[in-house]
Enzyme design. Sequence first.
Site, PDB file in Angstrom:
ATOM      1  N   LYS A 116       9.358 -44.804  39.966  1.00 15.37           N
ATOM      2  CA  LYS A 116       8.125 -44.235  40.528  1.00 15.37           C
ATOM      3  C   LYS A 116       8.354 -43.484  41.836  1.00 15.37           C
ATOM      4  O   LYS A 116       7.693 -42.474  42.089  1.00 15.37           O
ATOM      5  CB  LYS A 116       7.075 -45.336  40.735  1.00 15.37           C
ATOM      6  CG  LYS A 116       6.794 -46.186  39.498  1.00 15.37           C
ATOM      7  CD  LYS A 116       6.317 -45.394  38.297  1.00 15.37           C
ATOM      8  CE  LYS A 116       6.254 -46.252  37.053  1.00 15.37           C
ATOM      9  NZ  LYS A 116       6.097 -45.496  35.816  1.00 15.37           N
ATOM     10  N   LYS A 158       4.336 -50.774  46.504  1.00 16.38           N
ATOM     11  CA  LYS A 158       4.509 -50.713  45.055  1.00 16.38           C
ATOM     12  C   LYS A 158       5.982 -50.792  44.695  1.00 16.38           C
ATOM     13  O   LYS A 158       6.830 -50.266  45.419  1.00 16.38           O
ATOM     14  CB  LYS A 158       3.963 -49.388  44.508  1.00 16.38           C
ATOM     15  CG  LYS A 158       2.472 -49.192  44.666  1.00 16.38           C
ATOM     16  CD  LYS A 158       2.031 -47.867  44.071  1.00 16.38           C
ATOM     17  CE  LYS A 158       0.531 -47.706  44.171  1.00 16.38           C
ATOM     18  NZ  LYS A 158       0.075 -46.428  43.601  1.00 16.38           N
ATOM     19  N   GLU A 200       2.177 -46.714  50.274  1.00 15.85           N
ATOM     20  CA  GLU A 200       1.160 -45.657  50.296  1.00 15.85           C
ATOM     21  C   GLU A 200      -0.065 -46.140  51.050  1.00 15.85           C
ATOM     22  O   GLU A 200      -0.300 -47.338  51.176  1.00 15.85           O
ATOM     23  CB  GLU A 200       0.708 -45.314  48.858  1.00 15.85           C
ATOM     24  CG  GLU A 200       1.743 -44.610  48.029  1.00 15.85           C
ATOM     25  CD  GLU A 200       1.283 -44.349  46.601  1.00 15.85           C
ATOM     26  OE1 GLU A 200       0.286 -44.964  46.159  1.00 15.85           O
ATOM     27  OE2 GLU A 200       1.926 -43.531  45.937  1.00 15.85           O
ATOM     28  N   LYS A 201      -0.873 -45.182  51.496  1.00 16.10           N
ATOM     29  CA  LYS A 201      -2.224 -45.499  51.959  1.00 16.10           C
ATOM     30  C   LYS A 201      -2.977 -46.108  50.773  1.00 16.10           C
ATOM     31  O   LYS A 201      -2.850 -45.626  49.644  1.00 16.10           O
ATOM     32  CB  LYS A 201      -2.912 -44.207  52.415  1.00 16.10           C
ATOM     33  CG  LYS A 201      -4.349 -44.363  52.830  1.00 16.10           C
ATOM     34  CD  LYS A 201      -4.455 -44.922  54.231  1.00 16.10           C
ATOM     35  CE  LYS A 201      -5.909 -45.184  54.626  1.00 16.10           C
ATOM     36  NZ  LYS A 201      -5.945 -45.990  55.880  1.00 16.10           N
ATOM     37  N   PHE A 202      -3.732 -47.182  51.009  1.00 13.77           N
ATOM     38  CA  PHE A 202      -4.508 -47.792  49.929  1.00 13.77           C
ATOM     39  C   PHE A 202      -5.819 -47.030  49.758  1.00 13.77           C
ATOM     40  O   PHE A 202      -6.599 -46.907  50.700  1.00 13.77           O
ATOM     41  CB  PHE A 202      -4.770 -49.275  50.221  1.00 13.77           C
ATOM     42  CG  PHE A 202      -5.611 -49.948  49.174  1.00 13.77           C
ATOM     43  CD1 PHE A 202      -5.181 -50.022  47.853  1.00 13.77           C
ATOM     44  CD2 PHE A 202      -6.845 -50.512  49.497  1.00 13.77           C
ATOM     45  CE1 PHE A 202      -5.957 -50.636  46.877  1.00 13.77           C
ATOM     46  CE2 PHE A 202      -7.625 -51.128  48.530  1.00 13.77           C
ATOM     47  CZ  PHE A 202      -7.178 -51.186  47.216  1.00 13.77           C
ATOM     48  N   ARG A 292       4.724 -40.770  26.754  1.00 17.37           N
ATOM     49  CA  ARG A 292       4.511 -41.297  25.396  1.00 17.37           C
ATOM     50  C   ARG A 292       3.119 -40.882  24.916  1.00 17.37           C
ATOM     51  O   ARG A 292       2.317 -40.390  25.709  1.00 17.37           O
ATOM     52  CB  ARG A 292       4.565 -42.831  25.418  1.00 17.37           C
ATOM     53  CG  ARG A 292       3.461 -43.404  26.301  1.00 17.37           C
ATOM     54  CD  ARG A 292       3.293 -44.906  26.191  1.00 17.37           C
ATOM     55  NE  ARG A 292       2.115 -45.347  26.914  1.00 17.37           N
ATOM     56  CZ  ARG A 292       2.068 -45.621  28.200  1.00 17.37           C
ATOM     57  NH1 ARG A 292       3.152 -45.505  28.949  1.00 17.37           N
ATOM     58  NH2 ARG A 292       0.929 -46.003  28.773  1.00 17.37           N
TER      59      ARG A 292
END
Length: 444
Positions: A116, A158, A200-202, A292
Amino acid sequence: MFKKVLIANRGEIALRVIRTCKEMGIKTVAVYSTADKDSLPVRFADEAVCIGPPVSKQSYLSIPNIIAAAEITNADAIHPGYGFLSENEKFSKVCQEHGIKFIGALPEQIAAMGDKATAKATMIAAGVPCIPGSEGLLDSLEDAKKEAKKIKYPVIMKATAGGGGKGMRIVWKEEDLEAAWDSAKQEAGAAFGNDGLYMEKFIEEPRHIEIQIAGDQHGSACHLSERDCSIQRRHQKLVEETPSPFMTDELREKMGEAAIKAALAVKYEGVGTVEFLVDKHRNFYFMEMNTRIQVEHTITEEVINFDLIKEQIKLAWGDKISGKNYYPQMHAIQCRINAEDPDHDFRPSPGRITDYHSPGGHGVRVDSHAHAGYIIPPNYDSMISKLIVVAQTRDEAILKMKRALGEYIIEGIKTTIPFHLKLMDDKNFCEGNFTTKFMETFEY
Ligand code: MV4
């Protein structure tokens, strides 16, 4: 065109792929575990090969067993469906090495999107809007503290190998950062064998809106508009719809263009999905790309009148895309019918379906391998049917969904049908007033 396609999957998606292959004059090979020997995909395919016992690792996830089945039957392509080996870099590569066309992404594309932090860096370079955050991985707790100060709380950490919420931690204030860092690292390491984290900023109360894209082997890509997947529980989608009730024509153009940029950045071949978070001001941010076909591809098919599995097969063969984008002409909603008990925290409810009648009529589609007498094995996903409705407007689609849910008879097991019936009567749902937090407060 391909002469024979092996379907490396089970259940409704195996049936879905077999149907399109038949309509294209392509022979089909089903593979099955012993738990699925009497299933409809096995009955409807031209040939069927047993690939092992019920446990997925020894059957639907066994690359040697599936490749052997393809070689024995002389299949020239493999369709992986969703889940199982559909986003497995090694499987895509092994297919290539055996001269079997993998109807899915190339190994490099799977790798580029599977990590990611790498995917995000690629998207930033391509000019796709991303959530403000750390540049790549956090290399220590001190680094995490420094980044969080820059980004400002609340932040989210994350797992780079993640997706689906594993190894993800929301942190509201600095004193909680250390515990979150430790537990996220531990969880990611145990789940993925990779404990890399980024920050990241939430974004509070976002919507999950994804754009379907298609790319060909000649360097072109297009988008096929959005799906709203905000109605989720524990990162499991329950209901999807298109168009999104939150969408505007202007936002669709901007998100569509961003999704095409994302596809072109990795020279994407085949059909894929670019997932975005959309905040209350309609700012949108790249979240991840799925290489996918997805469970919810059906609603896009209904509103643009287009077979996405056929498109996937044609693109894998080397056909060109038409060059235009596709816009919803109708409104479609899908309810995922799971063998779960909504009265008991959605716990799995496998077993024998003693009586079965599925809904029909104008604008109703049921994608399912279920039937009277079918025994739902405990080994796999609990989704047993997808009920899709299509109508001129959202209000009509909701009315049609209520009508269709009311006709659905499934006896012998518990299902999520009563939950969906209640949802279709919810004021906020009916007004299109929902975010990814909806299920946290929905009283079933
Ligand atoms: C987020 C977020 C808020 N802010 N990232 C959840 C799964 C993973 N793919 C990413 N997820 C989220 N990332 C930032 N910066 C909120 C979520 C999230 C979520 C996203 C989509 C659908 C449902 C969700 C439920 C909880 C959290």
